[in-house]
Design a protein around this motif. Structure first.
Motif, PDB file in Angstrom:
ATOM      1  N   PRO A 253       0.823  -1.211   0.000  1.00  0.00           N
ATOM      2  CA  PRO A 253       0.000   0.000   0.000  1.00  0.00           C
ATOM      3  C   PRO A 253       0.855   1.258   0.000  1.00  0.00           C
ATOM      4  O   PRO A 253       0.467   2.278  -0.536  1.00  0.00           O
ATOM      5  N   ALA A 254       2.025   1.174   0.594  1.00  0.00           N
ATOM      6  CA  ALA A 254       2.887   2.341   0.668  1.00  0.00           C
ATOM      7  C   ALA A 254       3.573   2.627  -0.659  1.00  0.00           C
ATOM      8  O   ALA A 254       4.017   3.752  -0.905  1.00  0.00           O
ATOM      9  N   ALA A 255       3.672   1.619  -1.525  1.00  0.00           N
ATOM     10  CA  ALA A 255       4.394   1.795  -2.781  1.00  0.00           C
ATOM     11  C   ALA A 255       3.748   2.860  -3.671  1.00  0.00           C
ATOM     12  O   ALA A 255       4.436   3.655  -4.291  1.00  0.00           O
ATOM     13  N   ALA A 256       2.423   2.882  -3.735  1.00  0.00           N
ATOM     14  CA  ALA A 256       1.730   3.821  -4.604  1.00  0.00           C
ATOM     15  C   ALA A 256       1.200   5.032  -3.840  1.00  0.00           C
ATOM     16  O   ALA A 256       0.678   5.952  -4.438  1.00  0.00           O
TER      17      ALA A 256
ATOM     18  N   ILE B 119      -1.031  -6.204   6.540  1.00  0.00           N
ATOM     19  CA  ILE B 119       0.142  -5.797   7.323  1.00  0.00           C
ATOM     20  C   ILE B 119       0.702  -4.486   6.787  1.00  0.00           C
ATOM     21  O   ILE B 119       1.008  -3.567   7.553  1.00  0.00           O
ATOM     22  N   GLY B 120       0.788  -4.357   5.483  1.00  0.00           N
ATOM     23  CA  GLY B 120       1.263  -3.114   4.877  1.00  0.00           C
ATOM     24  C   GLY B 120       0.339  -1.946   5.180  1.00  0.00           C
ATOM     25  O   GLY B 120       0.791  -0.836   5.478  1.00  0.00           O
ATOM     26  N   LEU B 121      -0.972  -2.209   5.104  1.00  0.00           N
ATOM     27  CA  LEU B 121      -1.944  -1.163   5.427  1.00  0.00           C
ATOM     28  C   LEU B 121      -1.825  -0.743   6.889  1.00  0.00           C
ATOM     29  O   LEU B 121      -1.888   0.444   7.209  1.00  0.00           O
ATOM     30  N   TYR B 122      -1.653  -1.716   7.765  1.00  0.00           N
ATOM     31  CA  TYR B 122      -1.519  -1.410   9.187  1.00  0.00           C
ATOM     32  C   TYR B 122      -0.281  -0.544   9.434  1.00  0.00           C
ATOM     33  O   TYR B 122      -0.342   0.439  10.182  1.00  0.00           O
ATOM     34  N   GLU B 123       0.833  -0.900   8.788  1.00  0.00           N
ATOM     35  CA  GLU B 123       2.065  -0.114   8.947  1.00  0.00           C
ATOM     36  C   GLU B 123       1.867   1.315   8.454  1.00  0.00           C
ATOM     37  O   GLU B 123       2.291   2.270   9.100  1.00  0.00           O
TER      38      GLU B 123
ATOM     39  N   GLN C 185     -11.170   1.530   7.485  1.00  0.00           N
ATOM     40  CA  GLN C 185     -12.344   0.921   6.855  1.00  0.00           C
ATOM     41  C   GLN C 185     -11.966  -0.363   6.111  1.00  0.00           C
ATOM     42  O   GLN C 185     -12.672  -1.372   6.197  1.00  0.00           O
ATOM     43  N   GLN C 186     -10.857  -0.308   5.374  1.00  0.00           N
ATOM     44  CA  GLN C 186     -10.413  -1.493   4.627  1.00  0.00           C
ATOM     45  C   GLN C 186     -10.096  -2.650   5.574  1.00  0.00           C
ATOM     46  O   GLN C 186     -10.488  -3.793   5.330  1.00  0.00           O
ATOM     47  N   LEU C 187      -9.400  -2.339   6.660  1.00  0.00           N
ATOM     48  CA  LEU C 187      -9.027  -3.387   7.605  1.00  0.00           C
ATOM     49  C   LEU C 187     -10.245  -3.931   8.345  1.00  0.00           C
ATOM     50  O   LEU C 187     -10.330  -5.136   8.614  1.00  0.00           O
TER      51      LEU C 187
END
Length: 94
Positions: A12-15, A49-53, A36-38
């Motif tokens: 998620p952080a890449a873009a 995990i990426g979204l959480y970070e 919301q996504q999580l």
């Protein structure tokens, strides 16, 4: 098989834009979107995990900006005529 599971997932952080370039409102909106996504629970584990970070980084950035705003408010105290007279804690009355 593991390779097939990884296809189609991206960090998620890449873009995502650099957090330091976001306004407070943009960072808060991005954080709300991540929550919301999580909460939906339909995101693959690695992506979660990426979204959480990213969410934690956004939360920390928002908190830092709120702390800085509170510090600025604490430094600004004016008299009835508008002149600065000193400082007072943000949380005190009067």
């Amino acid at each position: 098989m593991l390779r097939a599971m990884d296809e189609g997932t991206s960090s998620p952080a890449a873009a995502a834009p650099d957090i330091t370039q976001l306004s407070f409102e943009q960072a808060l909106a991005a954080l709300e979107s991540i929550v919301q996504q999580l909460e939906r629970g339909d995101v693959p584990l690695d992506q979660s995990i990426g979204l959480y970070e990213r969410g934690e980084a956004l939360r920390a950035a928002c908190q830092q900006r709120l702390d800085a705003a509170q510090a600025r408010i604490e430094r600004i105290v004016t008299a009835a005529d508008g002149r600065a007279t000193g400082t007072r804690s943000f949380d005190t009355e009067g």
